[in-house]
Design a protein around this motif. Structure first.
Motif, mmCIF file in Angstrom:
data_model
loop_
_atom_site.group_PDB
_atom_site.id
_atom_site.type_symbol
_atom_site.label_atom_id
_atom_site.label_comp_id
_atom_site.label_asym_id
_atom_site.label_seq_id
_atom_site.Cartn_x
_atom_site.Cartn_y
_atom_site.Cartn_z
ATOM 1 N N ASP A 34 0.900 -1.153 0.000
ATOM 2 C CA ASP A 34 0.000 0.000 0.000
ATOM 3 C C ASP A 34 0.930 1.191 0.000
ATOM 4 O O ASP A 34 1.966 1.173 0.666
ATOM 5 N N LEU A 35 0.598 2.223 -0.742
ATOM 6 C CA LEU A 35 1.575 3.295 -0.959
ATOM 7 C C LEU A 35 1.882 4.096 0.291
ATOM 8 O O LEU A 35 2.934 4.700 0.389
ATOM 9 N N GLY A 36 0.965 4.094 1.249
ATOM 10 C CA GLY A 36 1.301 4.789 2.488
ATOM 11 C C GLY A 36 0.185 5.686 2.980
ATOM 12 O O GLY A 36 -0.822 5.891 2.299
ATOM 13 N N SER A 37 0.411 6.210 4.191
ATOM 14 C CA SER A 37 -0.600 7.062 4.808
ATOM 15 C C SER A 37 -0.313 8.517 4.471
ATOM 16 O O SER A 37 0.294 9.246 5.237
ATOM 17 N N TYR A 38 -0.737 8.903 3.275
ATOM 18 C CA TYR A 38 -0.615 10.303 2.845
ATOM 19 C C TYR A 38 -1.754 10.572 1.878
ATOM 20 O O TYR A 38 -2.408 9.631 1.405
ATOM 21 N N SER A 39 -2.016 11.806 1.621
ATOM 22 C CA SER A 39 -3.048 12.259 0.668
ATOM 23 C C SER A 39 -4.434 11.713 1.010
ATOM 24 O O SER A 39 -5.284 11.641 0.136
ATOM 25 N N SER A 40 -4.658 11.378 2.256
ATOM 26 C CA SER A 40 -5.994 10.940 2.701
ATOM 27 C C SER A 40 -6.530 9.784 1.862
ATOM 28 O O SER A 40 -7.694 9.728 1.532
ATOM 29 N N ARG A 41 -5.642 8.872 1.510
ATOM 30 C CA ARG A 41 -5.962 7.844 0.539
ATOM 31 C C ARG A 41 -6.350 6.517 1.154
ATOM 32 O O ARG A 41 -6.858 5.627 0.476
ATOM 33 N N VAL A 42 -6.092 6.309 2.449
ATOM 34 C CA VAL A 42 -6.044 4.951 2.970
ATOM 35 C C VAL A 42 -7.423 4.297 3.095
ATOM 36 O O VAL A 42 -7.597 3.157 2.681
ATOM 37 N N THR A 43 -8.383 5.016 3.652
ATOM 38 C CA THR A 43 -9.709 4.399 3.804
ATOM 39 C C THR A 43 -10.267 4.003 2.444
ATOM 40 O O THR A 43 -10.732 2.872 2.246
ATOM 41 N N VAL A 44 -10.221 4.933 1.498
ATOM 42 C CA VAL A 44 -10.810 4.646 0.188
ATOM 43 C C VAL A 44 -10.057 3.504 -0.501
ATOM 44 O O VAL A 44 -10.667 2.561 -1.016
ATOM 45 N N MET A 45 -8.751 3.550 -0.472
ATOM 46 C CA MET A 45 -8.009 2.581 -1.288
ATOM 47 C C MET A 45 -7.886 1.215 -0.618
ATOM 48 O O MET A 45 -8.128 0.186 -1.245
ATOM 49 N N THR A 46 -7.531 1.195 0.665
ATOM 50 C CA THR A 46 -7.441 -0.120 1.312
ATOM 51 C C THR A 46 -8.837 -0.692 1.519
ATOM 52 O O THR A 46 -9.026 -1.904 1.451
ATOM 53 N N GLY A 47 -9.798 0.174 1.765
ATOM 54 C CA GLY A 47 -11.176 -0.305 1.949
ATOM 55 C C GLY A 47 -11.662 -1.017 0.700
ATOM 56 O O GLY A 47 -12.216 -2.129 0.762
ATOM 57 N N ASN A 48 -11.433 -0.386 -0.443
ATOM 58 C CA ASN A 48 -11.861 -1.016 -1.701
ATOM 59 C C ASN A 48 -11.095 -2.304 -1.977
ATOM 60 O O ASN A 48 -11.668 -3.293 -2.448
ATOM 61 N N ALA A 49 -9.795 -2.299 -1.685
ATOM 62 C CA ALA A 49 -9.003 -3.517 -1.911
ATOM 63 C C ALA A 49 -9.486 -4.637 -0.991
ATOM 64 O O ALA A 49 -9.566 -5.806 -1.390
ATOM 65 N N ALA A 50 -9.815 -4.283 0.242
ATOM 66 C CA ALA A 50 -10.285 -5.291 1.193
ATOM 67 C C ALA A 50 -11.633 -5.871 0.750
ATOM 68 O O ALA A 50 -11.865 -7.079 0.842
ATOM 69 N N ILE A 51 -12.504 -4.995 0.268
ATOM 70 C CA ILE A 51 -13.814 -5.470 -0.189
ATOM 71 C C ILE A 51 -13.625 -6.420 -1.373
ATOM 72 O O ILE A 51 -14.258 -7.477 -1.453
ATOM 73 N N GLN A 52 -12.713 -6.070 -2.259
ATOM 74 C CA GLN A 52 -12.474 -6.949 -3.410
ATOM 75 C C GLN A 52 -11.908 -8.301 -2.957
ATOM 76 O O GLN A 52 -12.329 -9.350 -3.443
ATOM 77 N N ALA A 53 -10.999 -8.277 -2.006
ATOM 78 C CA ALA A 53 -10.434 -9.542 -1.501
ATOM 79 C C ALA A 53 -11.528 -10.387 -0.850
ATOM 80 O O ALA A 53 -11.592 -11.608 -1.040
ATOM 81 N N CYS A 54 -12.384 -9.747 -0.093
ATOM 82 C CA CYS A 54 -13.481 -10.478 0.547
ATOM 83 C C CYS A 54 -14.400 -11.083 -0.514
ATOM 84 O O CYS A 54 -14.871 -12.211 -0.374
ATOM 85 N N GLY A 55 -14.651 -10.322 -1.575
ATOM 86 C CA GLY A 55 -15.487 -10.831 -2.656
ATOM 87 C C GLY A 55 -14.890 -12.091 -3.251
ATOM 88 O O GLY A 55 -15.608 -13.082 -3.512
ATOM 89 N N ASN A 56 -13.591 -12.065 -3.436
ATOM 90 C CA ASN A 56 -12.929 -13.248 -4.013
ATOM 91 C C ASN A 56 -12.981 -14.433 -3.064
ATOM 92 O O ASN A 56 -13.162 -15.581 -3.494
ATOM 93 N N LEU A 57 -12.841 -14.190 -1.786
ATOM 94 C CA LEU A 57 -12.927 -15.283 -0.819
ATOM 95 C C LEU A 57 -14.356 -15.819 -0.756
ATOM 96 O O LEU A 57 -14.591 -17.036 -0.699
ATOM 97 N N LYS A 58 -15.292 -14.887 -0.780
ATOM 98 C CA LYS A 58 -16.696 -15.287 -0.674
ATOM 99 C C LYS A 58 -17.124 -16.201 -1.827
ATOM 100 O O LYS A 58 -17.927 -17.091 -1.645
ATOM 101 N N GLU A 59 -16.571 -15.946 -3.014
ATOM 102 C CA GLU A 59 -16.925 -16.803 -4.164
ATOM 103 C C GLU A 59 -16.707 -18.272 -3.825
ATOM 104 O O GLU A 59 -17.527 -19.125 -4.111
ATOM 105 N N ARG A 60 -15.565 -18.534 -3.196
ATOM 106 C CA ARG A 60 -15.246 -19.934 -2.865
ATOM 107 C C ARG A 60 -16.123 -20.439 -1.734
ATOM 108 O O ARG A 60 -16.604 -21.575 -1.770
ATOM 109 N N LEU A 61 -16.311 -19.564 -0.730
ATOM 110 C CA LEU A 61 -17.142 -19.993 0.398
ATOM 111 C C LEU A 61 -18.569 -20.257 -0.067
ATOM 112 O O LEU A 61 -19.203 -21.239 0.335
ATOM 113 N N PHE A 62 -19.065 -19.384 -0.935
ATOM 114 C CA PHE A 62 -20.444 -19.550 -1.411
ATOM 115 C C PHE A 62 -20.566 -20.795 -2.278
ATOM 116 O O PHE A 62 -21.605 -21.461 -2.285
#
Lengths: 170, 341, 789
Positions: free
Chosen positions: C514-542
């Motif tokens: 992750d590029l770092g804690s600057y430019s107020s980027r972290v919630t939006v960018m890590t949040g979206n990446a986390a949601i995408q990772a969860c989506g990929n995990l959920k596919e298998r669980l589902f």
């Protein structure tokens, strides 16, 4: 110089910290801050200037908040020292700790140990402080994250919690 | 982490012993009480004692007590917190309670003593800096150098008196009791200050302050202390105004003392204040005249927080406000900046 | 229970790191101790500008306890945060450029020994005249601080014209001009800088550091030390406050790494408070000039803005900063034509860089004060004047920025209403005033600092048999709560409780970049990446749950620790059991997610600064008392409304808003990074650099405005920087309301107010400077970007 005591170099210090007796080899020039952090591994006490200008290193000595960076460890011998590690009671967080955590009063968290101790000293003396009392009691501790807003709210919440607890006990 | 350089720590049990040790060890020794001024200055290399003579085990400079006919005794070893919170001090001398309660922060006042504050080292923002910093600007007269960096033509050091309690106790006519190997002496506190940033105390290094008497004759004076600084805590005064006055039955001013701090190397007595205030009611015209006089003797320099012209101008405003408060019916209290203690 | 369709998002639940921080159990960098550890200190230049002809460490090395001394010759490779301005050296090679510039580093058995050794190092300096002002830097054509840059002491000069500015001014009924100055200030986190390096016999280097950007430190270490990135591990320890000040790779980090390699022992360095004023990278001093054309009803017809940035001795983030001073004037109110010219110069002072708001608080101060003056002159209510021209949602600004959701109107209306603006403005007694301002900020920079097409944020997710979930991400918790954001995002998506999610962050060995804690980027960018990772995990669980429960996968959801059928809620499979079955079927379970921000329409050179997934908006009202005799200001109250997209967690968002207000008040009232004529920092201490205490901090009423941004995770935008912006001009505008003087300088100190009341306060001046010919661009020229909303 008959009754004068002369201390040089290192010596065995007997310090009572968080209710426990400790013997540590400390240098006479060492501040209480240095001995707590470096000789006793009580790193919960932080430091931000070592000159008495920021409040970060606040601990309680005989219940009163002081800057541990400005007190020689040898002057703390025979006195009751409380650090953040000593706030919890039998593993249960102090109401202040719980309120600070619950309300998000700790952001980076670095000033929080000192502020918790300053707040504890206030509540021990003044169980029902007004907002102005809290502001005054915490005015020797700088925080750069919170604007003090959640910190003051957390102290107020801890006050209420203690009152409820005591009400229940009564 | 900033650390203290090496030193030998000596803890006598009496002031006489401490004075003896100081005399014996001479310039390499320094007395320390609360340490709140000494330790930061040692960490920055401003003080370089090889011996520290601690007053922490001494008992005879403690206690605050009223003695009929003698006045109020305040032991030099009492903490600023104890002084600020003492019932008699708060009732009779709110200016002193305010001044003691406005020093730095609660944590610092819990360790720092009134004696330490009365004799606190003069300050200057060319001097209250690290060794590295002072080296970078070229050292100054007060430590390690040979010129005054505030005013290079000055032959004396211009560091400023930064005590909050000294002007108040001076305004109340307090007397200091000093102990040394050669015996005790009792002198008016204000005579202990010299307008020289280096040699700012008119006492020998081996003389220790046991305490101060506020004389019985000062009871009943109205008194106030107002402090200018950037923030409501931590900061030293960049101007302090202590004023005390006695009003007669008819409301006329019988006696008045105005003492400033942070405008010179010593507390500055506004000598002419009684001339314009005494013998008549404290009205707006008299206040204005006194404030103008105070401003004239106030000489802040560019060596502390806030512009020096501003601090000079504030002398008039603060003296005006102090006198107005004292003139108000029933007034005894400290200024708006006075913290609840 | 779910609120707004969420189980943990939007609720005022505690952060995951709260209990440890309140127990004193969190291990910050300086709390770490390793066996055989040595201590380092840096020798710093006492001269603002000097050539270094030689450094001799002979005497220092003879001191007992000293293990190594390194100088510029040991680490000569230049580095810097921006790829095109790599002008820093870990230790000066042949020149020092500010008082405090590091020259040598010592490793010794104790801090005391290291400190003593510094005094024994001999440096042969040839002192040069220092350049200490913007005007001085521009005038000194032949006396250069750096030689790599094209022209004298100019690091970067930029010029743009968007739309037709001359036409905009021609169309105006009134044209207003003003000059402004925003003094520099510094971050002053309570935790001092600290780094600890270990070099093990296998040739691997580990650096623990209080840094906001472990990834960029990783790259810089590799470059300067000549080690492959794969042999270096950088771990960001819990950061005790950053605010932008720990976003660069630093000399002390490189020095301890090199010393660890030389000595074979761990080496720690903790800078003292004074040094933090020399490391700096704080708010740039900026001189500004602004011209604005308006119709009689207050409608903006055009704006021309010039900024002059005092950059200090090195580039740091300065390239981005100069652009940022011009980028965001357009995203709050409709602006049909805009010209921006900016220049950043080198001076012999500690380098400036990014501080909360990065380059945008200065122009926002100028703009919002000028708008207040315009409203005054035109006889308009400043709130109403702004409300009439708020930028429309889903629009493109004149400089090619895509605005998606915008809650500015609601922010303005809410603060006006809560503060009683209508009844108070120009109606309070003398000495008592109220002021208003509004602003916007980015939710993460649209482009990475070094050019690449890789994700800005990556998340890996591991699900263990037994139901344990661990989320791995390179993001760095600097107190803003980014670890908690990850735990809550994953808990929400997987139907778990946040305390059941383990978070591993900011460790280049363990976590994806992750590029770092600057430019107020972290919630939006890590949040979206986390949601995408969860989506990929959920596919298998589902997939396995669908077979077990005999319902279609698209009927499944995760809630309360179960995979459940939406249509038949009694039908479910415990999460742990589902994980076991999935692991049985697929083998070890892991999933990844990535995020890259969308493109913006602007395609001109320089269009990289300003774009973001979404803009946050803020509006503030400040009520204060100003004493006309003393010039002292007492802030009575601050009302602030912030469009945070969705309050991911209202407590945490409020905390960010309150902290931003606090930092703004410090900047507007008292904080200054100032220097003596000799180039030495005037007040490098936490006593004399004034930071407000509880006694100067007023009650803050925070109003969260939710816009549910389509680009944000669960609709969230940033909250950590934007709310600082409106407070500063709102104070200036309130001072005018209270005592009738306009202060065009920050900080607004009592002496300036008295000077202004005496009519002795001059407006700031700006230098004469020939900016380059502008790059011209207008909407419609850029790339087409589909709107998501």
């Amino acid at each position: 110089m008959s009754t004068s005591e002369t201390i040089t170099g290192k010596r065995l210090m007997r310090l009572r910290v968080n209710g426990e007796p400790h013997e540590v080899a400390g240098h006479v020039t060492h501040s209480l801050l240095e001995v707590l952090r470096e000789e006793m591994a009580l790193t919960g006490t932080k430091h931000g200037c070592e000159l008495g200008e920021c409040g970060t290193c606040t601990v309680l000595v005989d219940g009163e908040p002081v800057y541990s960076c400005l007190m020689l460890a040898v002057e703390a011998e025979g006195r009751e020292i409380t650090t953040v590690e000593g706030l919890a009671l039998q593993g249960r967080p102090h109401p202040l700790q719980r309120a600070f955590s619950d309300l998000g009063a700790a952001q980076c968290g670095y000033c929080i140990p000192g502020i918790l101790l300053a707040a504890k000293a206030l509540l021990d003396k003044q169980p029902n402080p007004a907002r102005a009392d809290i502001e005054e009691a915490l005015s020797g501790n700088l925080c750069r994250c919170t604007g003090y807003t959640k910190i003051i709210e957390a102290v107020e919440q801890a006050v209420r919690e203690v009152q409820v607890q005591e009400g229940t006990r009564a | 982490m900033l650390r203290l350089p090496d030193f030998t720590y000596i803890r006598p049990r009496t002031l006489a012993e401490a004075a003896g040790v100081l005399q014996e060890l001479g310039a390499e020794a320094m007395a320390v009480a609360g340490g709140t001024d000494v330790y930061p200055k040692m960490k920055r290399g401003q003080f370089t004692p090889r011996y520290l003579v601690s007053l922490s085990r001494v008992e005879e400079h403690r206690g605050i007590r009223r003695e009929e006919a003698r006045g109020l005794w305040i032991g030099a070893g009492e903490t600023l917190t104890a002084v600020a919170g003492h019932a008699t001090v708060r009732r009779e001398f709110p200016a002193l309670a305010a001044a003691a309660g406005l020093v730095s922060t609660l944590q610092l006042r819990n360790a720092g003593t009134i004696g330490g504050n009365l004799f606190v080292d003069t300050r200057c923002n060319y001097y209250d800096q690290s060794f590295f910093w002072r080296q970078a600007v070229g050292f100054c007269l007060k430590k390690d150098g040979d010129i005054c960096l505030v005013a290079p033509k000055s032959r004396v050091c211009l560091a400023i008196c930064s005590s909050d309690t000294a002007p108040v106790l001076s305004s109340l006519g307090a007397e200091a009791v000093l102990v040394s190997a050669r015996g005790n002496r009792r002198v008016p506190l204000e005579t202990l200050y010299r307008d020289d940033g280096i040699d700012y105390l008119a006492k020998r290094p081996d003389e220790l302050l046991q305490g101060v008497w506020i004389p019985e004759s000062s009871f009943g004076w109205r008194n106030v202390y107002l402090k200018l600084r950037r923030r409501g805590s931590f900061d030293f005064p960049v101007l302090g105004v202590a004023a005390a006055l006695r009003l007669g039955a008819a409301g006329a001013c019988e006696a008045v003392r105005i003492v400033l701090t942070a405008v010179a190397s010593a507390p500055k007595v506004v000598e002419d204040a009684p001339r314009v205030l005494c013998g008549k009611p404290v009205d707006a015209a008299a206040i204005e005249e006194a404030a103008e006089l105070a401003m004239r003797v106030s000489h802040p320099l560019d060596n502390a927080d806030m512009d020096y012209w501003y601090r000079k101008r504030m002398t008039r405003v603060y003296v005006t406000r102090a006198l107005r408060q004292l003139a108000e019916v029933g007034a005894t209290t400290a200024g708006p900046d006075a913290a609840p203690v | 229970m779910k609120k707004n369709g969420f189980s943990v998002i939007g609720k005022p639940l505690p952060r995951i790191d709260g209990p440890a921080k309140c127990a004193g159990d969190t291990r910050y960098a300086d709390d770490m101790v390793l066996p055989r550890m040595l201590f380092s200190r840096l020798l710093r230049s006492p001269h603002p500008h000097a050539l270094v002809h030689g450094v001799s460490a002979k005497r220092a090395l003879e001191l007992p306890g000293v293990h190594a001394v390194i100088t510029g010759a040991d680490v000569p490779t230049k580095f810097g945060i921006m790829p095109s301005t790599q002008d820093e050296e870990a230790l000066a090679v042949d020149k020092v450029r500010y008082v405090g510039d590091p020259v040598a580093a010592v490793a010794a058995v104790s801090e005391d020994a290291a400190e003593e050794a510094l005094g024994l190092i001999e440096v042969d300096y040839q002192v040069l005249d220092p350049i200490l002002s913007i005007e001085g830097a521009l005038a000194a054509e032949d006396h250069r601080i750096h030689t790599w840059n094209r022209h004298a002491n100019i690091q970067k000069a930029v010029s743009f014209e968007f739309g037709d500015v001359d036409a905009g001014f021609a169309e105006a009924d009134e044209v207003f001009e003003g000059t402004y100055f925003f003094q520099g200030n510094t971050h002053l986190p309570m935790e001092q800088y600290c780094a600890l390096a270990s070099y093990t016999p296998d040739g691997k280097l580990t650096l623990w550091s209080s840094t906001q950007t472990p990834h960029y430190v990783h790259r810089a270490l590799s470059r300067v030390l000549g080690l492959p990135m794969g042999h270096i591990r950088v771990v960001a320890t819990p950061v005790g406050g950053g605010f932008g000040g720990k976003s660069d790779p630093f000399s002390h980090e490189i020095a301890v790494a090199k010393l660890a390699m030389i000595t074979g022992r761990p080496v720690k360095i903790t800078l003292n408070r004074e040094e933090s004023f020399y490391v700096h990278r704080g708010r740039h001093p900026v001189k500004m000039w602004m011209r604005t054309g308006v119709k009689r009803d207050g409608t903006l017809t055009g704006m021309w803005f010039r900024s002059f940035l005092d950059g200090g001795g090195y580039s740091s983030y300065g390239l981005a900063t100069v652009y940022y001073t011009g980028a965001l004037q357009t995203v709050t109110y409709e602006l049909p034509a805009y010209k921006f010219e900016g220049v950043r110069v080198f001076t012999n002072k500690p380098p400036c860089g990014p501080k909360r708001g990065h380059g945008t608080p200065q122009p926002r101060f100028a703009m919002e004060v000028q708008l207040d003056e315009i409203a005054e002159k035109l006889g308009l209510d400043p709130v109403e004047m702004r409300l009439k021209q708020v930028v429309a949602p889903d629009s493109v600004t004149v400089n090619g920025l895509r605005v998606s959701t915008i809650g500015l109107r609601e922010c303005i209306e809410k603060v006006a209403e809560r503060s009683g603006w209508k009844d108070k403005h120009r109606a309070l007694p003398d000495g008592h005033g109220i002021g208003f301002a509004a602003s916007s900020y980015i939710s993460g920079a649209g482009l990475p600092i070094y050019w690449n097409d890789m994700p800005h944020s990556g998340v890996q997710l591991r699900a263990d048999r037994g139901g344990g979930v661990t989320v791995f991400c390179g993001s760095t918790d600097i107190g803003q709560g980014s670890d908690s954001i990850l735990a809550f995002a994953v808990a929400e998506e997987l139907g778990l409780q946040p305390e059941d999610v383990r978070v591993v962050t900011a460790d280049t060995d363990l976590t994806p970049v992750d590029l770092g804690s600057y430019s107020s980027r972290v919630t939006v960018m890590t949040g979206n990446a986390a949601i995408q990772a969860c989506g990929n995990l959920k596919e298998r669980l589902f997939e396995v749950a669908s077979e077990v429960l005999e319902v279609p996968a698209d009927d499944l959801e995760m809630e309360e620790g179960h995979v459940r059928s939406r249509s038949l809620p009694d039908l479910g499979l415990a999460f742990a059991e589902c994980v076991e079955r999935a692991e049985t079927r697929f083998g070890t379970l892991g999933a990844t997610g990535s995020y890259r921000p969308p493109r913006h329409p602007g395609d001109y050179k320089g269009a990289g600064v300003g774009p973001t997934p979404s803009y946050s908006y803020s509006a503030a009202v400040v009520e204060l008392h100003c004493d006309a005799d003393t010039g002292e200001i007492r802030i009575d109250k601050v009302w602030i409304a912030h469009d945070c997209g969705r309050a991911f967690n209202p407590l945490w968002v409020e905390g960010q808003v309150e902290g931003s207000v606090y930092m703004a008040l410090g900047e507007v009232l008292m904080e200054e990074q100032i220097f003596r004529k000799s180039g030495v920092h005037k007040i490098p201490s936490i006593l004399e650099y004034k930071s407000p205490t509880t006694l100067e901090t007023p009650p803050i009423e925070t109003i969260l405005v939710e816009t549910d941004d389509p680009e944000g995770p669960f609709g969230a935008k940033e909250a950590g920087q934007g709310p600082l912006l409106p407070v500063i001009p709102a104070v200036s505008n309130a001072v005018y309301d209270a005592v009738g003087v306009r202060i065009h300088e920050i900080p607004i100190t009592p002496d300036k107010i008295l000077r202004a009341l005496d009519q002795r306060l001059k407006d700031p001046t700006v230098p004469d400077f020939a900016f380059p010919a502008p790059i011209r661009w207008a909407p419609g020229q850029g790339v087409e970007v589909p709107q998501k909303s």
